[in-house]
Enzyme design. Structure first.
Site, PDB file in Angstrom:
ATOM      1  N   TYR A  86       0.835  -1.201   0.000  1.00  0.00           N
ATOM      2  CA  TYR A  86       0.000   0.000   0.000  1.00  0.00           C
ATOM      3  C   TYR A  86       0.874   1.257   0.000  1.00  0.00           C
ATOM      4  O   TYR A  86       0.575   2.235  -0.675  1.00  0.00           O
ATOM      5  CB  TYR A  86      -0.947  -0.020   1.205  1.00  0.00           C
ATOM      6  CG  TYR A  86      -1.969  -1.120   1.104  1.00  0.00           C
ATOM      7  CD1 TYR A  86      -3.077  -0.963   0.260  1.00  0.00           C
ATOM      8  CD2 TYR A  86      -1.817  -2.318   1.786  1.00  0.00           C
ATOM      9  CE1 TYR A  86      -4.011  -1.982   0.127  1.00  0.00           C
ATOM     10  CE2 TYR A  86      -2.739  -3.341   1.653  1.00  0.00           C
ATOM     11  CZ  TYR A  86      -3.833  -3.174   0.829  1.00  0.00           C
ATOM     12  OH  TYR A  86      -4.744  -4.196   0.688  1.00  0.00           O
ATOM     13  N   ASN A  90     -12.004  -0.121  -6.044  1.00  0.00           N
ATOM     14  CA  ASN A  90     -11.645  -0.378  -7.445  1.00  0.00           C
ATOM     15  C   ASN A  90     -12.858  -0.887  -8.237  1.00  0.00           C
ATOM     16  O   ASN A  90     -13.371  -1.962  -7.947  1.00  0.00           O
ATOM     17  CB  ASN A  90     -10.518  -1.422  -7.456  1.00  0.00           C
ATOM     18  CG  ASN A  90     -10.090  -1.827  -8.861  1.00  0.00           C
ATOM     19  OD1 ASN A  90     -10.516  -1.219  -9.824  1.00  0.00           O
ATOM     20  ND2 ASN A  90      -9.254  -2.846  -8.938  1.00  0.00           N
ATOM     21  N   CYS A 136      -5.640  -4.887  -8.162  1.00  0.00           N
ATOM     22  CA  CYS A 136      -5.473  -4.452  -6.778  1.00  0.00           C
ATOM     23  C   CYS A 136      -5.173  -5.647  -5.870  1.00  0.00           C
ATOM     24  O   CYS A 136      -4.669  -5.463  -4.766  1.00  0.00           O
ATOM     25  CB  CYS A 136      -6.707  -3.696  -6.301  1.00  0.00           C
ATOM     26  SG  CYS A 136      -8.240  -4.615  -6.457  1.00  0.00           S
ATOM     27  N   HIS A 137      -5.408  -6.872  -6.367  1.00  0.00           N
ATOM     28  CA  HIS A 137      -5.081  -8.051  -5.547  1.00  0.00           C
ATOM     29  C   HIS A 137      -3.575  -8.236  -5.404  1.00  0.00           C
ATOM     30  O   HIS A 137      -3.123  -9.003  -4.572  1.00  0.00           O
ATOM     31  CB  HIS A 137      -5.706  -9.316  -6.175  1.00  0.00           C
ATOM     32  CG  HIS A 137      -5.245  -9.604  -7.574  1.00  0.00           C
ATOM     33  ND1 HIS A 137      -5.808  -9.009  -8.676  1.00  0.00           N
ATOM     34  CD2 HIS A 137      -4.249 -10.402  -8.049  1.00  0.00           C
ATOM     35  CE1 HIS A 137      -5.205  -9.442  -9.781  1.00  0.00           C
ATOM     36  NE2 HIS A 137      -4.244 -10.283  -9.426  1.00  0.00           N
ATOM     37  N   GLU A 139      -1.748 -16.593 -10.344  1.00  0.00           N
ATOM     38  CA  GLU A 139      -0.509 -15.982 -10.818  1.00  0.00           C
ATOM     39  C   GLU A 139       0.719 -16.676 -10.239  1.00  0.00           C
ATOM     40  O   GLU A 139       1.842 -16.162 -10.302  1.00  0.00           O
ATOM     41  CB  GLU A 139      -0.522 -14.488 -10.484  1.00  0.00           C
ATOM     42  CG  GLU A 139      -1.746 -13.808 -11.090  1.00  0.00           C
ATOM     43  CD  GLU A 139      -1.755 -12.294 -10.931  1.00  0.00           C
ATOM     44  OE1 GLU A 139      -0.745 -11.720 -10.476  1.00  0.00           O
ATOM     45  OE2 GLU A 139      -2.793 -11.692 -11.262  1.00  0.00           O
TER      46      GLU A 139
END
Lengths: 200, 167
Positions: free
Chosen positions: A137, A160, A168-169, A195
């Site tokens: 952040y 978002n 944003c993850h 991912e």
């Protein structure tokens, strides 16, 4: 015998309505088109304007389809139709992402539902985090121009309007914790897993 | 503050009423186009509408105007014979689906009535609008709408022996 309403076959009105909605979207009379996508993170509501994809909503986390559409109606326009063909590109890219065949999204985005100023800069900073990488952040707040505004950055990411595509993850707490997520932490873990990152 | 429902929900909610009205008013072959024109017109005007509007009466008023367009176009260009043959089949098919002709021929009779009588009877008995809503849709008095309905039913009764006035 009396003057009864003509009978119509089951599904007949629905089929004509679907053709009408598709035409409304294609001819630009509708301002927002939407479609649903069943994904490993649950059902997604995808909405687009003529400028691009404007909303990806986790259907259940956002109170259901009607609530998602009502919010779009209030903030953008009530001229919303279900026109799945208009979302074909976005649906295909998301499907490929979940199938492990896509690392970047090419679909055009419309940030009309993102706040202004700092919030928008935070989302643009998040887009720069590559597939499989993570950030914090504090880093994102810095990239958006205010290193100390990490709480505001967290709020902007939490709001978002385009999760998954604006990743944003990939933003985690500085201490290595997961932080929060607009779609619930289970989904954040799942996306990081897609991912190749094991996130506890 | 009340807001208009997303258009898709409005379309889903009223699509059957509008289709029934148009099948009664212009016949099945022309109902599809008139339906699309109705909802596209509604969509163009949608965000200028007051949120507390009577949406059902509003969309049926638009459908009524589209039906008028169809009837006016027919009066201008009578169908060539070849066209009539092409059209005969879907109409007959639709009537068979309606259960062997229940009411089908009555709506054909209604379609042949003068414009206002046809409008009042289709809005009343195919779409279920009240006489007051019909009067607003046609821009006439409630009394005039009632009278047109009763004149239309009288003509139908004279032409066919088995029409019972609906209650």
């Amino acid at each position: 015998m009396s003057l009864n309403p003509p009978e119509i076959a089951p599904g007949e009105a629905a089929a004509i309505a679907a053709r009408t909605a598709a035409r409304a979207a294609d001819e630009g009379i509708a301002e927002v088109s939407y479609a649903l996508l069943d994904a490993p993170v649950g059902r997604l509501v995808l909405a687009a304007t003529s400028r691009g994809l404007v909303r990806i909503a986790y259907e259940l986390e956002n109170g259901g389809l009607d609530a998602v559409l009502e919010r779009i109606a209030r903030r953008l326009s009530p001229r919303i139709v279900e026109a799945p063909a208009r979302l074909d590109g976005a649906r295909r890219e998301l499907q490929e992402y979940f199938d492990g065949e896509r690392r970047e999204f090419g679909v055009a985005l419309d940030f009309a539902l993102a706040g202004g100023g700092f919030a928008r800069r935070v989302l643009h900073a998040a887009i720069e985090i590559p597939f499989g990488a993570t950030s914090s952040y504090r880093e994102i707040a810095g990239a958006a121009g205010s290193p100390n505004a990490y709480r505001a950055a967290g709020n902007a990411l939490g709001a978002n309007p385009l999760p998954i595509v604006v990743p944003c993850h990939r933003v985690l707490a500085s201490g290595g914790g997961l932080g929060g997520y607009t779609g619930g932490l289970e989904r954040k873990r799942l996306l990081l897993g897609v991912e190749g990152r094991d996130a506890g | 503050m009340r807001t208009l429902p997303p258009f898709q929900r409005f379309l889903d909610e009223h699509r059957e009423d509008v289709l029934r009205f148009l099948v009664a008013s212009v016949g099945r072959p022309d109902a599809d186009d008139a339906f699309q024109e109705t909802f596209l017109s509604a969509l163009r005007a949608y965000d200028r509408l007051a949120p507390d509007s009577n949406l059902r009466a509003w969309v049926l008023t638009i459908a009524h105007r589209k039906a008028l367009d169809v009837h006016r176009a027919r009066e201008r260009r009578p169908l060539p014979v070849a066209d009539l043959h092409e059209r005969a089949e879907p109409v007959a098919g639709a009537r068979a689906r309606d259960g062997g002709g229940t009411g089908g021929e009555h709506w054909e009779g209604v379609r042949a009535l003068p414009s206002r009588q046809r409008a009042v009877l289709t809005l009343r008995y195919a779409a279920g609008l009240t006489h007051a809503e019909i009067a607003a849709a046609l821009g006439c008095s409630t009394e005039a709408a009632r009278r047109a309905a009763s004149d239309g039913l009288k003509t139908l009764r004279e032409e066919t022996t088995d029409v019972v006035e609906p209650t």
